[in-house]
Scaffold this motif. Structure first.
Motif, short mmCIF file in Angstrom:
data_model
loop_
_atom_site.label_atom_id
_atom_site.label_comp_id
_atom_site.label_asym_id
_atom_site.label_seq_id
_atom_site.Cartn_x
_atom_site.Cartn_y
_atom_site.Cartn_z
N PHE A 145 0.79 -1.04 -0.01
CA PHE A 145 0.07 0.08 -0.11
C PHE A 145 0.95 1.35 0.03
CE2 PHE A 145 -2.33 -3.31 2.43
CZ PHE A 145 -3.45 -3.46 1.54
N PRO A 146 0.80 1.99 -1.18
CA PRO A 146 1.53 3.43 -0.96
C PRO A 146 0.78 4.31 0.29
CG PRO A 146 -0.20 3.40 -2.73
CD PRO A 146 -0.13 2.10 -2.21
N LEU A 147 1.71 5.21 0.67
CA LEU A 147 1.42 6.02 1.95
C LEU A 147 0.85 7.12 1.45
CD1 LEU A 147 4.39 5.60 4.35
CD2 LEU A 147 2.38 4.23 4.33
N SER A 148 0.76 7.52 0.35
CA SER A 148 0.35 8.74 -0.24
C SER A 148 -1.40 8.59 -0.24
CB SER A 148 0.68 9.00 -1.59
OG SER A 148 0.09 10.18 -1.89
N GLY A 149 -2.07 9.53 0.50
CA GLY A 149 -3.54 9.46 0.68
C GLY A 149 -3.89 8.08 1.52
N MET A 150 -3.12 7.94 2.58
CA MET A 150 -3.44 6.96 3.51
C MET A 150 -3.77 7.56 4.81
SD MET A 150 -1.51 3.77 5.02
CE MET A 150 -1.52 2.96 3.38
N ASP A 151 -4.78 7.20 5.55
CA ASP A 151 -5.16 7.35 7.07
C ASP A 151 -5.21 6.28 7.81
OD1 ASP A 151 -5.68 9.15 8.87
OD2 ASP A 151 -7.80 9.45 8.58
N VAL A 152 -4.72 6.40 8.94
CA VAL A 152 -4.86 5.41 10.13
C VAL A 152 -5.79 5.73 11.11
CG1 VAL A 152 -2.80 6.28 11.20
CG2 VAL A 152 -3.25 3.86 11.50
N THR A 153 -6.36 4.65 11.72
CA THR A 153 -7.39 4.90 12.73
C THR A 153 -7.18 3.57 13.85
OG1 THR A 153 -9.05 3.67 12.07
CG2 THR A 153 -8.98 6.19 11.63
N THR A 184 -8.31 4.84 3.26
CA THR A 184 -7.84 5.72 1.93
C THR A 184 -8.57 6.98 2.15
OG1 THR A 184 -9.85 4.94 0.51
CG2 THR A 184 -7.38 3.91 0.38
N LYS A 185 -8.16 8.15 1.77
CA LYS A 185 -8.44 9.61 1.91
C LYS A 185 -9.32 9.80 0.48
CE LYS A 185 -5.72 11.46 5.46
NZ LYS A 185 -4.70 12.46 5.79
N PRO A 186 -10.30 10.50 0.33
CA PRO A 186 -11.21 11.09 1.44
C PRO A 186 -12.48 10.03 1.55
CG PRO A 186 -11.60 12.00 -0.40
CD PRO A 186 -10.76 11.07 -1.01
N ASP A 187 -12.47 8.88 1.06
CA ASP A 187 -13.69 8.30 0.99
C ASP A 187 -13.79 7.18 2.27
OD1 ASP A 187 -11.80 6.67 0.05
OD2 ASP A 187 -12.71 5.97 -1.62
N ASP A 188 -12.38 7.02 2.98
CA ASP A 188 -12.37 6.10 4.18
C ASP A 188 -12.92 4.70 3.56
OD1 ASP A 188 -11.75 8.56 5.75
OD2 ASP A 188 -13.86 8.77 6.48
N LYS A 189 -12.04 4.32 2.55
CA LYS A 189 -12.48 3.10 2.12
C LYS A 189 -11.41 2.21 2.76
CE LYS A 189 -12.06 -0.09 -1.85
NZ LYS A 189 -11.89 -0.18 -3.48
N LEU A 190 -11.65 1.05 3.39
CA LEU A 190 -10.84 0.00 4.30
C LEU A 190 -9.68 -0.63 3.51
CD1 LEU A 190 -9.95 -0.92 7.17
CD2 LEU A 190 -12.03 -2.89 6.66
N ARG A 235 2.54 7.33 11.08
CA ARG A 235 2.14 8.64 10.69
C ARG A 235 3.10 9.58 10.41
NH1 ARG A 235 -1.20 7.38 15.54
NH2 ARG A 235 -3.73 7.43 14.95
N GLU A 236 4.46 9.33 10.96
CA GLU A 236 5.59 10.19 10.78
C GLU A 236 5.85 9.78 9.06
OE1 GLU A 236 9.99 10.88 11.83
OE2 GLU A 236 8.78 9.70 13.08
N ALA A 237 6.00 8.71 8.64
CA ALA A 237 6.11 8.44 7.13
C ALA A 237 5.11 8.76 6.24
CB ALA A 237 6.07 6.86 7.19
N MET A 238 3.76 8.82 6.80
CA MET A 238 2.65 9.48 5.79
C MET A 238 2.87 10.99 5.68
SD MET A 238 -0.69 7.29 6.68
CE MET A 238 -0.68 7.79 8.36
N GLN A 239 3.20 11.63 6.96
CA GLN A 239 3.41 12.99 6.73
C GLN A 239 4.43 13.38 5.80
OE1 GLN A 239 4.14 14.84 10.55
NE2 GLN A 239 4.42 16.92 9.89
N GLU A 240 5.68 12.90 5.71
CA GLU A 240 6.70 12.87 5.05
C GLU A 240 6.51 12.61 3.52
OE1 GLU A 240 11.06 11.00 4.16
OE2 GLU A 240 9.96 10.43 6.00
#
Length: 384
Positions: A179-187, A202-208, A228-233
């Motif tokens: 999974f590429p980290l670009s456009g990813m979110d973690v909860t 995934t952003k912004p549709d919050d698909k699992l 989260r740090e890697a996704m921000q970078e």
């Protein structure tokens, strides 16, 4: 170090120049800066001789041999003996070993992953962390402990999910997901079955994308912090890339010329051979060339990449000073792809004018008239 002596020599030469630049006080002990290069090359040869398994023990270089080989290298003078003894002893105890860089580490891991995986060993990619998690196929169902154990490798721009293969000799992994980290979110989530749950969306549709359960709270916290740090970078680097592409696009748009189509309406074009970084644009409207013009992006109609190569009448000598230059024969020029529809464009064609002038000059020579009179119009010729 490379095995060829020429490559080692070039490397040591570059090292010697850099060493002299960064250690001005240290090279004061030498009479010639080239001594650093010779000494560095000798140290590399000493390390190879002392630690190579191909050199027998009785054939390895002794201290006296090392000092003898460096006799008179400093502009005919010898280097201090204690200085050379210290170098020999340190090299003998500590072998030179190349440090592992991030590309080498990723390449080693890539060889251990089996399956149809993406290319991992890229120059910009590095491993951030490794964590053992359990994949959750269905959040509403309870799974046996350790049933879906996954070895998760987090890179600075990619998340790779693998399964450890049971092998005794060499460690290997079976590829599962990437999974590429670009456009990813973690909860994070908790449930009766999975107390340390992690969801990747995934952003912004919050698909699992995938769900994990960590072994304990410590593993979940550390993994999510690194993720989260890697996704921000990754998002920051993607923003820089997009801004750079927009800047390049804006540069090419503003460097184009505004020209007219055969019907006379001003449109955006890019003349062949024109400078891309020209400071002056031209607006052509109703046969006139106006300098300067509005930059690209104004309301001048659709983009058109063709060029009407009608010739300009520059015979008046006003091209350098006038802001408006008259265009002749824009409807029926040779390169415009349109045929002339009126007598005005035929009469104003530069090639036809040249042909008429040649005929008048020949007629003037036959009648012994002045050449100037032959080049005038019919009305002026009558007056003469």
């Amino acid at each position: 170090m490379p095995g060829e002596a020429q490559k080692i020599e070039r490397l040591m030469e570059a090292f010697g120049q850099r060493y002299c630049f960064c250690n001005q006080l240290e090279i004061g002990r030498f009479r010639n800066p080239d001594t650093v290069f010779i000494l560095a090359f000798a140290i590399i040869m000493l390390n190879t001789d002392l630690h190579s398994p191909n050199v027998k023990s009785d054939r390895k270089m002794k201290l006296e041999d090392f000092i003898k080989n460096l006799r008179g290298i400093d502009n005919g003078y010898n280097i201090d003996r204690e200085y050379l003894v210290g170098i020999y002893e340190r090299v003998k105890v500590h072998e030179f070993e190349p440090a592992t860089d991030h590309v080498t580490t990723v390449l080693k891991l890539e060889r251990e992953i089996i399956g149809k995986r993406p290319i991992l060993s890229l120059p910009h990619r590095r491993i951030v962390c490794y964590c053992r998690l359990h994949e959750i196929p269905d959040l509403s169902k309870k799974e046996k402990p350790g049933l879906h154990q996954r070895e998760v490798f987090l890179f600075n721009d990619l998340l790779v999910v693998t399964k450890l293969l049971p092998r005794k000799k060499n460690t290997s992994y079976s590829f599962r997901h990437a999974f590429p980290l670009s456009g990813m979110d973690v909860t994070l989530f908790e449930s009766p079955y999975y107390p340390f749950g992690i969801q990747l969306l995934t952003k912004p549709d919050d698909k699992l994308l995938i769900a994990f359960n960590a072994r304990n709270e410590h593993d979940r916290t550390r993994f999510c912090e690194d993720l989260r740090e890697a996704m921000q970078e990754t998002n920051e680097m993607e923003g820089i890339r997009i801004a750079d592409e927009l800047q390049k696009h804006h540069y090419h748009r503003t460097s184009d010329y505004l020209i007219a189509d055969p019907m006379g309406s001003p449109v955006l074009g890019s003349p062949a051979g024109s400078r891309k970084n020209s400071e002056t644009d031209y607006v052509v409207h109703n046969g006139d060339v106006v300098v300067p013009s509005k930059r690209a992006g104004g309301n001048f109609g659709a983009v058109k990449r063709t060029l009407s190569n009608s010739m300009l009448d520059l015979s008046a000598g006003e091209a350098a000073t006038a802001t408006v230059l008259r265009r002749r024969g824009s409807q029926g020029s040779l390169d415009s792809g349109m045929q002339s529809t009126g007598a005005a464009s035929r009469e104003s064609s530069p090639l036809l004018a040249i042909s008429r002038n040649q005929k008048r000059a020949q007629e003037a020579m036959r009648l012994n008239l002045p050449a100037k009179a032959a080049l005038l119009s019919n009305a002026d010729a009558t007056e003469v």
